[in-house]
Write an enzyme that holds these catalytic residues in place. Structure first.
Site, mmCIF file in Angstrom:
data_model
loop_
_atom_site.group_PDB
_atom_site.id
_atom_site.type_symbol
_atom_site.label_atom_id
_atom_site.label_comp_id
_atom_site.label_asym_id
_atom_site.label_seq_id
_atom_site.Cartn_x
_atom_site.Cartn_y
_atom_site.Cartn_z
ATOM 1 N N HIS A 143 -1.435 -1.868 -7.070
ATOM 2 C CA HIS A 143 -0.109 -1.638 -7.662
ATOM 3 C C HIS A 143 0.491 -0.314 -7.203
ATOM 4 O O HIS A 143 1.701 -0.091 -7.332
ATOM 5 C CB HIS A 143 -0.211 -1.681 -9.186
ATOM 6 C CG HIS A 143 0.997 -2.274 -9.846
ATOM 7 N ND1 HIS A 143 2.280 -2.157 -9.329
ATOM 8 C CD2 HIS A 143 1.144 -2.981 -10.991
ATOM 9 C CE1 HIS A 143 3.143 -2.769 -10.119
ATOM 10 N NE2 HIS A 143 2.474 -3.281 -11.139
ATOM 11 N N ALA A 144 -0.315 0.590 -6.677
ATOM 12 C CA ALA A 144 0.226 1.824 -6.119
ATOM 13 C C ALA A 144 1.068 1.550 -4.877
ATOM 14 O O ALA A 144 1.920 2.358 -4.495
ATOM 15 C CB ALA A 144 -0.900 2.796 -5.763
#
Length: 494
Positions: A143-144
């Site tokens: 998700h980064a």
């Protein structure tokens, strides 16, 4: 190098062994008739040809010395033999085996020394009634690196509109870059921090005015809600209650995951929602709330107060395909305390309208990036402490679960010549929010992915069954009939 924005880096700092911070999806693929060989080999060749157009898959993390600031993305070519792997299921495996395998894999951290993604190809699936051959693909993307909309943009490069993969325009070869040493990383980070500080300072005067206006509005709403309680009005959609009821989803989690998925026809849902003047997102919230009510009644755990869902809101401008997070979060009541589905829907529509009105005012106040001195230490330590101290059981919950609705493609898509039949999202759960329901539209269907901590909700399949029942209930729900107009009798007067 490109230093991570504050929102992107936050997913790195929050990650612990119990809280992997990657998203993904489970795809069932129908192989072309007469296909020979192994699909995993074909997929590696396909991704290799598309890699020049996939910068999000060709970078890894590089830490700033002493972790003073957010890390940076630096160029790194992935080893496709390590990033695209085959998993042999027992011969004749069906959907339940796939979902169980996704649950096991979703709790495993991605290797931060490599580009933060991995594709798992499942073999040995049961054939179709007419001999069709299937494989499945479970994707992991940190998700980064991407949010829901960025993942859709990434898929638009990987997938095709026909079984014949399209030819993409050639990308010019990139000049080889000398890897940055510690001094170069620190110098780049300092320059980025200065830019973000100046940007924040320029935006501050306008933000203060908007915040003042919102504070006055919130105070008025709070007084109205308090007056309503004095009059004996029930807490409902427009309530200013700050806390959600405590329930089983609001506790610390382990790394074990339970995953289930289902596909719901989109046409029927659209037809039904229009009868009630509801948006697609409203309909999704209604179906999810009704399913949760059914599940909690079955467990004997339905709270008297309504469940509160955290709902991600995209901040992405139209046409923006950057592989980064541009998302925020808001809250909405699911009105699960109301038994009558028509009254429940009315309350939910009121809550949804209030949520949208509030988000419109504060969207511009939510920065994608901000100065980060010390945040790597502070946030990572706080995330570990929150889990180890079991603070989720002690802190009053603001929300009970996450419900996310991501728009997707309306036509069938193909991957390396194989037709994609399903596209079930697999998202994140965290301490204190042990259930995530993510929905994405695809080819006339609403693809639903249910991810939960397996120790909190071992049987997500039961919730999937309740979702199907809640969907059927919504389709059969009749609108509230308008009261017939009664003409006033003509009197003679006095």
């Amino acid at each position: 190098m490109r230093q991570l924005a504050g929102l992107d880096a936050g997913f790195l700092y929050l990650e612990t062994p119990e809280m992997p911070m990657h998203v993904g999806a489970l795809h069932v693929l129908e192989l072309p008739a007469g296909f020979q060989g192994r699909f995993v080999d074909l997929l590696r060749a396909h991704i290799a040809a598309r890699l020049p157009h996939l910068p999000a898959l060709r970078r890894r993390l590089a830490s700033v010395p002493l972790d003073l600031f957010n890390p940076a993305w630096v160029a790194a070519e992935p080893d496709l033999a390590q990033h695209i792997v085959a998993i042999e299921l027992p011969p004749g495996s069906a959907m339940r085996a796939l979902q169980d395998a996704v649950g096991r894999l979703h709790g495993q951290l991605l290797d931060r020394e490599r580009p933060l993604w991995k594709f798992h190809v499942f073999e040995n699936l049961a054939p179709g009634n007419e001999g069709q051959r299937y494989v499945a693909l479970y994707t992991q993307l940190h998700h980064a690196a991407v949010d829901g909309q960025a993942a859709v943009a990434l898929a638009s490069v990987i997938l095709d509109l026909s079984p014949e993969p399209r030819e993409l325009p050639a990308k010019p070869a990139r000049a080889a870059r000398t890897p940055l040493g510690p001094v170069g990383l620190l110098r780049g980070a300092l320059a980025h921090q200065w830019q973000q500080t100046m940007k924040l300072a320029r935006a501050l005067p306008g933000s203060v005015g908007t915040l003042s206006q919102l504070a006055s509005q919130s105070a008025g709403e709070a007084l109205s809600a308090l007056a309503g309680r004095w009059r004996g009005e029930a807490s409902g959609a427009g309530s200013s209650d700050l806390l959600a009821p405590r329930m089983r989803f609001n506790q610390s989690i382990s790394a074990a995951r339970s995953f289930a998925s289902l596909s719901l026809p989109l046409a029927g849902l659209n037809e039904a929602r229009k009868r009630h003047g509801a948006s697609l997102n409203d309909a999704v919230l209604m179906v999810c709330g009704s399913a949760l009510r059914r599940l909690l009644l079955e467990l004997g755990e339905l709270p008297k107060k309504p469940l509160i869902a955290a709902v991600p809101i995209s901040l992405r401008e139209a046409g923006d395909t950057r592989a980064s997070n541009q998302v925020s979060m808001t809250r909405v009541s699911l009105a699960t305390h109301i038994a009558d589905p028509r009254r429940r829907l009315a309350q939910l529509l009121q809550a949804s309208a209030a949520m949208k009105q509030g988000m419109g005012a504060i969207k511009d106040l939510m920065p994608e990036d901000f100065p980060s001195p010390g945040l790597p230490w502070l946030l990572a330590a706080a995330a570990k402490l929150y889990g180890r101290a079991h603070l989720a059981e002690r802190v009053p919950p603001l929300v009970n679960l996450v419900i996310s609705n991501v728009p997707g493609p309306a036509m069938p898509l193909y991957l390396a010549g194989a037709r994609m039949l399903t596209n079930a999202p697999a998202s994140i759960v965290v301490h204190g929010i042990a259930l995530n329901i993510t929905v994405q539209s695809y080819n006339g269907m609403l693809e639903v992915g249910l991810m939960a901590c397996a120790e909190v909700l071992p049987d997500t399949q039961a919730l999937a069954a309740h979702l199907q029942a809640a969907y059927d209930e919504f389709l059969a729900l009749k609108p509230v009939a308008a009261r017939p107009h009664r003409p006033v009798a003509q009197g003679t007067g006095n």
